[in-house]
Design a protein around this motif. Sequence first.
Motif, PDB file in Angstrom:
ATOM      1  N   VAL A 131       0.854  -1.175   0.000  1.00 38.11           N
ATOM      2  CA  VAL A 131       0.000   0.000   0.000  1.00 38.11           C
ATOM      3  C   VAL A 131       0.895   1.231   0.000  1.00 38.11           C
ATOM      4  CG1 VAL A 131      -1.666   1.322   1.309  1.00 38.11           C
ATOM      5  CG2 VAL A 131      -1.889  -1.124   1.206  1.00 38.11           C
ATOM      6  N   ASP A 132       0.542   2.188  -0.831  1.00 41.15           N
ATOM      7  CA  ASP A 132       1.286   3.437  -0.840  1.00 41.15           C
ATOM      8  C   ASP A 132       0.805   4.275   0.345  1.00 41.15           C
ATOM      9  OD1 ASP A 132       2.362   5.873  -1.230  1.00 41.15           O
ATOM     10  OD2 ASP A 132       1.976   5.947  -3.373  1.00 41.15           O
ATOM     11  N   LEU A 133       1.673   4.452   1.331  1.00 37.42           N
ATOM     12  CA  LEU A 133       1.242   5.146   2.541  1.00 37.42           C
ATOM     13  C   LEU A 133       1.571   6.626   2.483  1.00 37.42           C
ATOM     14  CD1 LEU A 133       2.376   2.359   4.938  1.00 37.42           C
ATOM     15  CD2 LEU A 133       0.040   3.122   4.705  1.00 37.42           C
ATOM     16  N   GLY A 134       1.733   7.159   1.291  1.00 35.39           N
ATOM     17  CA  GLY A 134       1.954   8.586   1.142  1.00 35.39           C
ATOM     18  C   GLY A 134       3.401   8.961   1.314  1.00 35.39           C
ATOM     19  N   MET A 135       3.812   9.172   2.555  1.00 38.86           N
ATOM     20  CA  MET A 135       5.171   9.634   2.772  1.00 38.86           C
ATOM     21  C   MET A 135       6.158   8.478   2.845  1.00 38.86           C
ATOM     22  SD  MET A 135       5.030  10.181   6.779  1.00 38.86           S
ATOM     23  CE  MET A 135       3.983   9.185   7.801  1.00 38.86           C
ATOM     24  N   ARG A 137       8.193   6.156   1.741  1.00 38.87           N
ATOM     25  CA  ARG A 137       8.939   5.411   0.755  1.00 38.87           C
ATOM     26  C   ARG A 137       9.932   4.470   1.433  1.00 38.87           C
ATOM     27  NH1 ARG A 137      11.765   8.413  -4.067  1.00 38.87           N
ATOM     28  NH2 ARG A 137      13.021   9.036  -2.308  1.00 38.87           N
ATOM     29  N   ARG A 203      20.615   9.896   3.619  1.00 40.51           N
ATOM     30  CA  ARG A 203      19.662  10.951   3.255  1.00 40.51           C
ATOM     31  C   ARG A 203      18.716  10.511   2.135  1.00 40.51           C
ATOM     32  NH1 ARG A 203      17.090  14.106   5.766  1.00 40.51           N
ATOM     33  NH2 ARG A 203      16.862  16.274   5.172  1.00 40.51           N
ATOM     34  N   ARG A 266      13.756  -4.461  -0.301  1.00 37.50           N
ATOM     35  CA  ARG A 266      12.674  -4.273  -1.267  1.00 37.50           C
ATOM     36  C   ARG A 266      12.075  -5.599  -1.707  1.00 37.50           C
ATOM     37  NH1 ARG A 266      10.762   0.230  -0.664  1.00 37.50           N
ATOM     38  NH2 ARG A 266      12.335   1.757  -0.154  1.00 37.50           N
ATOM     39  N   ARG A 296       8.553  15.630  14.443  1.00 39.80           N
ATOM     40  CA  ARG A 296       8.974  15.849  13.073  1.00 39.80           C
ATOM     41  C   ARG A 296       9.087  14.542  12.318  1.00 39.80           C
ATOM     42  NH1 ARG A 296      13.557  17.965  11.102  1.00 39.80           N
ATOM     43  NH2 ARG A 296      14.754  17.463  12.937  1.00 39.80           N
ATOM     44  N   ARG A 297       8.609  14.546  11.127  1.00 41.03           N
ATOM     45  CA  ARG A 297       8.710  13.342  10.338  1.00 41.03           C
ATOM     46  C   ARG A 297       9.361  13.642   9.009  1.00 41.03           C
ATOM     47  NH1 ARG A 297       2.797  12.293  11.761  1.00 41.03           N
ATOM     48  NH2 ARG A 297       3.196  14.428  12.261  1.00 41.03           N
ATOM     49  N   VAL A 298      10.231  12.775   8.594  1.00 44.97           N
ATOM     50  CA  VAL A 298      10.850  12.940   7.297  1.00 44.97           C
ATOM     51  C   VAL A 298      10.223  11.940   6.366  1.00 44.97           C
ATOM     52  CG1 VAL A 298      12.986  12.868   6.016  1.00 44.97           C
ATOM     53  CG2 VAL A 298      12.973  13.666   8.353  1.00 44.97           C
ATOM     54  N   GLY A 299       9.711  12.368   5.251  1.00 45.68           N
ATOM     55  CA  GLY A 299       9.048  11.441   4.354  1.00 45.68           C
ATOM     56  C   GLY A 299       9.801  11.289   3.062  1.00 45.68           C
ATOM     57  N   GLY A 300       9.264  10.495   2.170  1.00 43.77           N
ATOM     58  CA  GLY A 300       9.827  10.388   0.830  1.00 43.77           C
ATOM     59  C   GLY A 300       8.916  11.129  -0.104  1.00 43.77           C
ATOM     60  N   TRP A 301       9.417  11.513  -1.222  1.00 48.29           N
ATOM     61  CA  TRP A 301       8.556  12.180  -2.204  1.00 48.29           C
ATOM     62  C   TRP A 301       7.959  11.112  -3.072  1.00 48.29           C
ATOM     63  CZ3 TRP A 301       7.519  17.079  -1.406  1.00 48.29           C
ATOM     64  CH2 TRP A 301       8.397  17.804  -0.594  1.00 48.29           C
ATOM     65  N   GLN A 302       6.649  10.965  -3.011  1.00 47.68           N
ATOM     66  CA  GLN A 302       6.050   9.883  -3.788  1.00 47.68           C
ATOM     67  C   GLN A 302       5.973  10.249  -5.247  1.00 47.68           C
ATOM     68  OE1 GLN A 302       1.852   9.673  -3.612  1.00 47.68           O
ATOM     69  NE2 GLN A 302       1.710  11.146  -1.994  1.00 47.68           N
TER      70      GLN A 302
END
Lengths: 302, 163
Positions: A131-135, A137, A203, A266, A296-302
Motif C-alpha cells: 500500500v502506498d502510505l503517502g510519505m 517510501r 539521506r 525491497r 517531526r517526520r521525514v518522508g519520501g517524495w512519492q
Amino acid sequence: MGSKFSSFLFVSSTVGKLRLVFYLVLAVGMMVLDYNYGLLWQVRYRAAVVVEPLYWLADLPARGVHALVLSFVGRNRLNEENQRLKEQLLLANVRINHMRSVAEQNRRLKELLDTSRRLKLRVQLARVISVDLGMYRHRLGLNVGTRQGVKVGQPVIDAHGVIGQITQVLPSISVMLLVTDPESAIPVVVERTGLRGVAYGSRDGGQLVLPNIPRSADIKPGDRLLTSGIGGRFPPGFPVGKVVSVAPLTTGAFLEVQADPSAALRRSRDVLLLHDLAVSMGPSASKTLPVRMTGRRVGGWQ
Amino acid sequence: MNRTRLLAHCWFAGTLLLGILGMLLPLPQVLEAFKPYWPALVLLYWILADDKRVTLGLAFALGLGIDLLNSVLLGEQALRLTLLAFIALRFRWQLRFFPFWQQALVVLVLLLNDRLVQLLVRISSAHEPLPPLAWWLSPFVGAVLWPFLYSLLNDLRSRLRLQ
C-alpha cells in the motif's frame, strides 16, 4: 502562489472567498495541531474500521498478481526451487547442529563470567502489504497489528538481517521504519574488530551511514556490521549491513563509513517480528533511543 | 425516478472511491514518479460535469478522508483539494467549453500549482530536502490522461443514465 491567488480573490463573490478562507484556516490549524501533538496516527487508530479495509482493498491487486505468478510458473521451476530449498535447509541444519555445541560452550563460559544474556527468541511471521502510505517510501506496511500483539518498537528481521522496527500500529496493520530511512538509527558493532558505532539511514534512503567513526579506527570495506544490543531495542548479534566505502570527512578527525543493508529491503514479502526484547545493556532504551517516534517526520517524495 | 437518483449518487461516490484506491495502489519504484494524483482528477471531472455536486465543503471533506489514509500531516490533502476545487469552480464555465487539449493544459497548471502547495507544506513541516526532478512528472501524466478520463467517465455516466 500568492500573486496568482490574490487576483482571484478580488473578482468573485464574497461568500465563496469567505468559505475558502474558513476551510484553509481549518486545514492549516489541523496541520499545526498534528505537527505539535502527532494526532494523525491517533485519529487513524480510531478510524481503523474504515482505514484498514481500504488498505486491504489496495493490497488486493498485488496479492492477485502474486497468486497469478505462482499459478503460471511451470512445475519445473517449482521443482527446481523446492530442490534448492531442500539443499539449503540441509545445509542450515548442519550449521545449526554445529552452532548448538558452540552455543552450549558459550553458555557455560558466560555462566562462568556471571552474565545472564540469553539467546532465546520468540518470533512472529508477518507479510508485507503493498500500500502506498503517502510519505513512506522507506516504510512498509505489515499485515499484523495490536490484535496480534504487535507493539511499537519491535525489531523486524528477515533471513538476511535486520530490516527495521515497528513505528505505528493499527488494530490489524502496522507500519515499519526501514533501517535505511533517514530517521532510523541502530547501534552496531563491527564484527571483525568489535568497534562500536551507530548506523543511520542515509539521506536518500538507500544505504546506511556511520558518521562519527574516529580516523584511527580499524574499519575497511567488506566488514560486517552486527547489532550491538546497546540501548536494548535490538537484540545483539543480528547482521545489519556490510561496509562498502570508508572516506575521511572534510572536517578532518572523523571517517564517514557507508554500508549496504544486509536484509533484502525491497524484495522481502515475509518478515519476522521479534517479541522478546533483549535484556538491555547500558542505559535504558527510553532515554538513549535515537529514533523519534513522534513529532517531526521525514518522508519520501512519492 | 428515485432509483436513478440513488444510482447517480452511488456512481459519484464510487468514482471518488476508485480515485482514492488508485492513489493507494503502489507502483514499481521506477514508475512511482508517474503516478497521477487520481482523487484530484476525479474531483475535477465532477466539477466540470455536474453543476451542483462538488462544493468547497465536499472537497475539504474528501481531502480529510484521504488524509486519514495517505498523508504526512492531518489536513494536508484537505488544504490541497480545497484550493484546487476553489480555482476550478471559479473557472468552471469557461473550462467547460474548452476543447480537450486546452482543458488538459489547465489541468496541468492546476496540478503543478497543487504540487507547489504540497512542496510548501512538506518543506515547512518535515524539513525535507528538495524532491528529485522526477517528482514534477506526475502533473504531466495527469494532464495527458485527462481527455481519456473525462470521455470515459462521461460515457459511462450517460450509459448508466439510460438504464
